[in-house]
Scaffold this active site. Structure first.
Site, short mmCIF file in Angstrom:
data_model
loop_
_atom_site.label_atom_id
_atom_site.label_comp_id
_atom_site.label_asym_id
_atom_site.label_seq_id
_atom_site.Cartn_x
_atom_site.Cartn_y
_atom_site.Cartn_z
N GLU A 64 96.60 -84.13 1.32
CA GLU A 64 96.09 -84.27 2.61
C GLU A 64 95.37 -85.30 2.80
O GLU A 64 94.42 -85.94 2.18
CB GLU A 64 94.95 -82.81 2.78
CG GLU A 64 94.57 -83.14 4.21
CD GLU A 64 93.02 -82.61 4.66
OE1 GLU A 64 92.88 -82.00 5.81
OE2 GLU A 64 92.24 -82.16 3.61
N ASP A 80 92.64 -81.75 -1.47
CA ASP A 80 92.07 -81.77 -0.17
C ASP A 80 91.48 -83.32 0.10
O ASP A 80 91.04 -84.03 -0.82
CB ASP A 80 90.85 -80.98 -0.15
CG ASP A 80 90.12 -80.98 0.85
OD1 ASP A 80 90.63 -80.40 2.15
OD2 ASP A 80 88.81 -81.41 1.14
#
Length: 581
Positions: free
Chosen positions: A281, A244
């Site tokens: 990401e 993330d």
């Protein structure tokens, strides 16, 4: 069994295990570490007290039966008898499916999700990407404010349920990817700062102090994060990790944390004989993340490509707010640029950021599968004020066009759960914070955020209202009804084409050729012998595909192959995939 904990600032550390206490001793070989032995079987509850303070859960806890604030529990990973003989499944040629355990079914458990995996096999996807599973306060939430980075949220079923899920997925031929959050931990139930310098004020993130990757004590913090990542891959036989928001992993050291992590994962892959991978990401549009370490990159295996999403979304919907503004100026040109070059912002000016952004990919060196392409994700749906999906905005024909562009583009495609049947259920932001002050702060913050964009506060769902989560659960009766059944059949056909047509999994980004007419609202591209044409306009479009005999492989509405003039007549809001045999 041996217990150990890193607590460099403590003068005394006491183990509390199953009603007994025992002082731990300093480890002479590892500065700041405390160790000791105690009788403890699988499930035994324990915690650590620092300098006679309260008993706290283990930072490396494998299980939190009573939630983030409770005692930890011993997990004997050897107790699970793995059924599947699983060789692994690599990323090239994959189709990913993003799944949130808490809303994939109304039961909201890993076992209930495992019972629905046959649907994904019939769909044709290759990997399930699970949103974060680490423990967080309450029962329901997105999972991005988890704590105990080595444990599994107990309401989902805990560690045993995750092993059953992975085993069942592997039996069905599905790989499993897990979304992990290293850039911050939830504010509630986060006891790491009491144990050591896990965070630093040298850098800041949108969630507060940054994780300590480069300040004093960061060697152990990095080892903590790497160890957690390897535990998912080794102990649970996960096939890959989605990392993330890596752009908020601030690290000024010569060897970046992500480089260290990618090397460790590659070593584990060699040790286990299974292909393992990391997907980032990142909003930086920096090819260094997915450049091999031998070429002075960070060595991650792929990254999400939001630029493709933004270009596709603006072309489909006409929305132009926020970060969509740059793409909305000429969405077809933006879509063409991402299809051929990966990034849209590759050093170009970004009005949203007020500066130039990104740098170009070298299309001759970066394989297309290293970029993930998608028309919807948990972020792009859930971070809308009302969590509305594309199905709430578009006709079935335009949804079919979105699927066609996603599943035939030169990227690794990823679907968001329910999009394959045009689910009408929204996916909204929901929480279940047990701290009343934190719950109210989240509620107010969410409403303020969207009020600044013109939304009335009463129209923004209350994250703490259980009905918000209930509305977000998939309705599994929909795939049996129209128009959902037709959309589902189209997704299945497109995914099958990826397996049938080698050109659709060709990693050569430079081989994609695009043509479009923004006024007529059509776009076509070629990948080897495969031709793809989408008409986003309401009127029929004549799309020139060139001369030569062509065969229709799939069409949303009935069409004829182009005649001698090379023109393909595509009905409004429709799409076609052809081949030149």
């Amino acid at each position: 069994m041996q217990f150990e904990v890193w607590a460099p600032q403590a003068d005394r550390v006491t183990l509390h295990c199953e009603g007994t206490t025992r002082a731990l001793a300093r480890d002479p070989a590892r500065e700041g570490w405390w160790t000791g032995e105690a009788e403890a079987a699988d499930g035994a509850r324990y915690g650590f007290a620092l300098d006679d303070g309260p008993v706290l859960p283990d930072p490396r806890s494998r299980r939190q039966p009573d939630g983030p604030d409770g005692l930890s529990a011993v997990v004997d990973h050897g107790r699970h008898a793995w059924r599947a003989q699983w060789p692994g499944r690599a990323l090239p040629g994959a189709v990913l499916y993003e799944l949130h355990v808490g809303t994939y079914t109304r039961e909201g458990t890993l076992d209930a999700a495992a019972a629905r995996l046959e649907h994904l096999v019939e769909l044709g996807v290759t990997h399930v990407e699970l949103m974060p599973l680490c423990p967080f306060p309450g029962r329901h939430g997105w999972g991005y404010e988890g704590v105990s980075l080595w444990a599994v949220h107990e309401p989902y079923g805990g560690p045993a349920a995750l092993k059953r899920f992975v085993d069942r997925a592997h039996e069905l031929g599905l790989g499993v990817v897990l979304d992990v959050v290293h850039n911050h931990l939830g504010p509630s139930g986060n006891y790491l700062p009491r144990f050591g310098p896990y965070f630093t004020d040298t850098h800041t993130t949108p969630w507060g102090s940054a994780v300590n990757l480069d300040a004093p004590g960061s060697d152990e913090v990095r080892a903590f994060l790497v160890g957690s990542a390897l535990a998912w891959l080794r102990d649970y036989r996960i096939d890959g990790l989605r990392l993330d928001a890596v752009h908020t992993l601030y690290d000024t050291r010569a060897c970046h944390f992500l480089e260290e992590l990618s090397a460790a994962v590659d070593d584990l892959a060699a040790e286990t004989g299974r292909p393992l991978f990391l997907i980032a990401e990142s909003e930086l549009n920096n090819p260094r993340f997915i450049t091999p370490r031998a070429e002075h990159g960070l060595g991650l295996h792929a990254q999400w490509n939001d630029d493709f999403h933004h270009a596709l979304h603006t072309a489909l919907t006409g929305e132009s707010q926020g970060y969509y503004a740059d793409f909305a100026r000429d969405p077809f040109a933006a879509l063409a640029k991402t299809l051929t070059g990966g990034y849209f912002h590759d050093g170009t000016y970004s009005s949203f950021r007020g500066r130039r952004h990104g740098r170009p990919l070298d299309r001759t060196r970066v394989a297309g599968h290293r970029l993930l392409g998608y028309s919807q994700t948990h972020d792009q749906v859930g971070n809308r004020a009302q969590g509305d999906r594309l199905s709430a905005l578009l006709s079935p024909g335009l949804l079919a066009c979105a699927a066609t562009l996603t599943l035939t583009a030169p990227f690794t495609p990823m679907l968001f759960m329910g999009e394959e049947w045009a689910a009408t259920t929204p996916w909204q932001f929901f929480t279940d914070h047990t701290d009343p002050e934190l719950a109210e702060a989240v509620r107010r913050g969410r409403r303020r955020e969207f009020a600044s964009h013109g939304w009335a506060e009463e129209d923004v769902p209350d994250p703490q209202d259980p009905a918000t989560r209930e509305r977000s659960c998939l309705d599994w009766s929909e795939p049996e009804r129209e128009p959902h059944a037709r959309v589902l059949a189209w997704y299945r056909r497109l995914i099958a084409l990826r397996q049938e047509q080698p050109d659709l999994t060709d990693p050569d980004l430079a081989d994609t050729k695009v043509a479009y007419d923004a006024d007529a609202r059509w776009l076509a591209f070629r990948r080897g012998d495969v031709r793809v044409a989408v008409n986003l306009g309401k009127e029929e479009a004549a799309i020139p595909l060139g001369t030569g005999r062509m065969e229709v492989l799939a069409a949303w509405e009935p069409v004829q192959a182009p005649g001698p003039d090379g023109l393909l007549q595509v009905p409004g809001e429709s799409c076609v995939v052809l081949t030149q045999p």
